[in-house]
Design a protein around this motif. Sequence first.
Motif, short mmCIF file in Angstrom:
data_model
loop_
_atom_site.label_atom_id
_atom_site.label_comp_id
_atom_site.label_asym_id
_atom_site.label_seq_id
_atom_site.Cartn_x
_atom_site.Cartn_y
_atom_site.Cartn_z
N ALA A 138 -2.33 -23.68 -3.67
CA ALA A 138 -2.61 -23.12 -4.99
C ALA A 138 -1.76 -21.89 -5.26
O ALA A 138 -1.40 -21.62 -6.41
CB ALA A 138 -4.09 -22.77 -5.12
N TYR A 139 -1.41 -21.14 -4.22
CA TYR A 139 -0.59 -19.95 -4.40
C TYR A 139 0.77 -20.29 -5.02
O TYR A 139 1.36 -19.48 -5.71
CB TYR A 139 -0.37 -19.23 -3.06
N PHE A 140 1.27 -21.49 -4.73
CA PHE A 140 2.59 -21.89 -5.22
C PHE A 140 2.51 -22.84 -6.40
O PHE A 140 3.40 -22.85 -7.25
CB PHE A 140 3.36 -22.56 -4.08
N ALA A 141 1.47 -23.64 -6.46
CA ALA A 141 1.40 -24.70 -7.47
C ALA A 141 0.89 -24.23 -8.83
O ALA A 141 1.24 -24.81 -9.85
CB ALA A 141 0.52 -25.84 -6.96
N LEU A 142 0.05 -23.22 -8.86
CA LEU A 142 -0.53 -22.81 -10.14
C LEU A 142 0.53 -22.33 -11.13
O LEU A 142 0.44 -22.60 -12.32
CB LEU A 142 -1.61 -21.74 -9.93
N SER A 143 1.55 -21.63 -10.66
CA SER A 143 2.61 -21.19 -11.56
C SER A 143 3.41 -22.39 -12.07
O SER A 143 3.81 -22.44 -13.23
CB SER A 143 3.53 -20.19 -10.88
N THR A 144 3.63 -23.39 -11.21
CA THR A 144 4.32 -24.61 -11.62
C THR A 144 3.49 -25.36 -12.65
O THR A 144 4.02 -25.82 -13.67
CB THR A 144 4.59 -25.51 -10.39
N LEU A 145 2.20 -25.49 -12.40
CA LEU A 145 1.31 -26.16 -13.36
C LEU A 145 1.25 -25.40 -14.68
O LEU A 145 1.25 -26.00 -15.75
CB LEU A 145 -0.09 -26.31 -12.76
N ASP A 146 1.21 -24.09 -14.60
CA ASP A 146 1.16 -23.26 -15.81
C ASP A 146 2.41 -23.48 -16.67
O ASP A 146 2.32 -23.51 -17.90
CB ASP A 146 1.02 -21.80 -15.43
N ARG A 147 3.53 -23.65 -16.02
CA ARG A 147 4.79 -23.81 -16.77
C ARG A 147 4.99 -25.24 -17.29
O ARG A 147 5.45 -25.43 -18.41
CB ARG A 147 5.96 -23.42 -15.89
N ARG A 167 6.51 -30.70 -4.29
CA ARG A 167 7.81 -30.22 -3.78
C ARG A 167 7.81 -28.71 -3.58
O ARG A 167 8.35 -28.20 -2.60
CB ARG A 167 8.93 -30.64 -4.75
N GLU A 168 7.20 -27.99 -4.50
CA GLU A 168 7.14 -26.53 -4.39
C GLU A 168 6.33 -26.11 -3.15
O GLU A 168 6.72 -25.20 -2.42
CB GLU A 168 6.53 -25.93 -5.65
N VAL A 169 5.21 -26.77 -2.92
CA VAL A 169 4.39 -26.46 -1.75
C VAL A 169 5.14 -26.82 -0.47
O VAL A 169 5.14 -26.04 0.50
CB VAL A 169 3.04 -27.21 -1.82
N GLU A 170 5.82 -27.96 -0.44
CA GLU A 170 6.58 -28.34 0.75
C GLU A 170 7.72 -27.37 1.03
O GLU A 170 8.05 -27.09 2.18
CB GLU A 170 7.14 -29.77 0.58
N LYS A 171 8.30 -26.84 -0.03
CA LYS A 171 9.42 -25.92 0.10
C LYS A 171 8.96 -24.53 0.56
O LYS A 171 9.61 -23.89 1.39
CB LYS A 171 10.14 -25.81 -1.24
N ARG A 172 7.84 -24.03 0.03
CA ARG A 172 7.44 -22.64 0.24
C ARG A 172 6.41 -22.43 1.35
O ARG A 172 6.39 -21.39 1.98
CB ARG A 172 6.86 -22.08 -1.05
N LEU A 173 5.52 -23.39 1.56
CA LEU A 173 4.45 -23.20 2.55
C LEU A 173 5.01 -23.42 3.95
O LEU A 173 5.70 -24.41 4.21
CB LEU A 173 3.29 -24.16 2.27
N ILE A 174 4.68 -22.53 4.85
CA ILE A 174 5.23 -22.56 6.20
C ILE A 174 4.70 -23.76 7.00
O ILE A 174 5.33 -24.25 7.90
CB ILE A 174 4.94 -21.22 6.92
N VAL A 175 3.52 -24.24 6.66
CA VAL A 175 2.88 -25.35 7.37
C VAL A 175 3.16 -26.66 6.62
O VAL A 175 3.05 -26.71 5.40
CB VAL A 175 1.35 -25.13 7.46
N SER A 176 3.50 -27.70 7.35
CA SER A 176 3.71 -29.00 6.73
C SER A 176 2.36 -29.70 6.51
O SER A 176 1.59 -29.87 7.44
CB SER A 176 4.58 -29.88 7.63
N LEU A 177 2.09 -30.06 5.26
CA LEU A 177 0.82 -30.71 4.94
C LEU A 177 0.90 -32.24 5.03
O LEU A 177 -0.09 -32.91 4.86
CB LEU A 177 0.36 -30.30 3.54
#
Length: 195
Positions: A138-147, A167-177
């Motif tokens: 959510a830390y990375f995706a909410l701004s993407t969703l907002d835009r 893609r944003e979460v995979e790029k920015r989050l240190i842990v692979s989900l």
Amino acid sequence: MAECSFGLIGKGYVILASDSTAARSIVKMKENEDKIKALGPNLIMATGGEPGDTIQFAEYVERNLRLYHIRHNHTLRPSSAAAWIRRTLADSLRSRNPYSVNLILGGYDHTTSTPNLYWIDYLGTMVDIPFAAHGYGAYFALSTLDRFHDPEATLEEGLETLKKCIREVEKRLIVSLGKFKVKIIDRNGMREIEL
């Protein structure tokens, strides 16, 4: 515990996506966990939080909504189901064993022909919103969703917005989900798709 769930509304549909990794601390136990529960023909719920709580709470909600359907011969509308779930979480918070569950509830209301999306957290806070995210993603995706979110988007456009979030979460989050499970609900019911 790294988890991530997304939800968004488009023109006549709701999309819910959740990672499929079951992990505890630094140990990955499972890569095909389905964290999106079908609660009825037109209602789905993505859960996150403590593993035991999420499974038990999702089953409790599913069974109670099914019991309501049996007793009254019709299913609850998404807004009524969301209010009942919120109240159940709020009541459990005041007990000795509160549920540690965050969830996104999506549904299609056949009486008004509209999709609904609700963000509910473990404190019993509920918001009816056009897009939602829970977990570290959510830390990375909410701004993407907002835009990029458009409530009048076609299903293909909605899926593209969801892919941008992933893609944003995979790029920015240190842990692979790992992989994400994606389910769509509209006037025809619920279905799962592969991204």
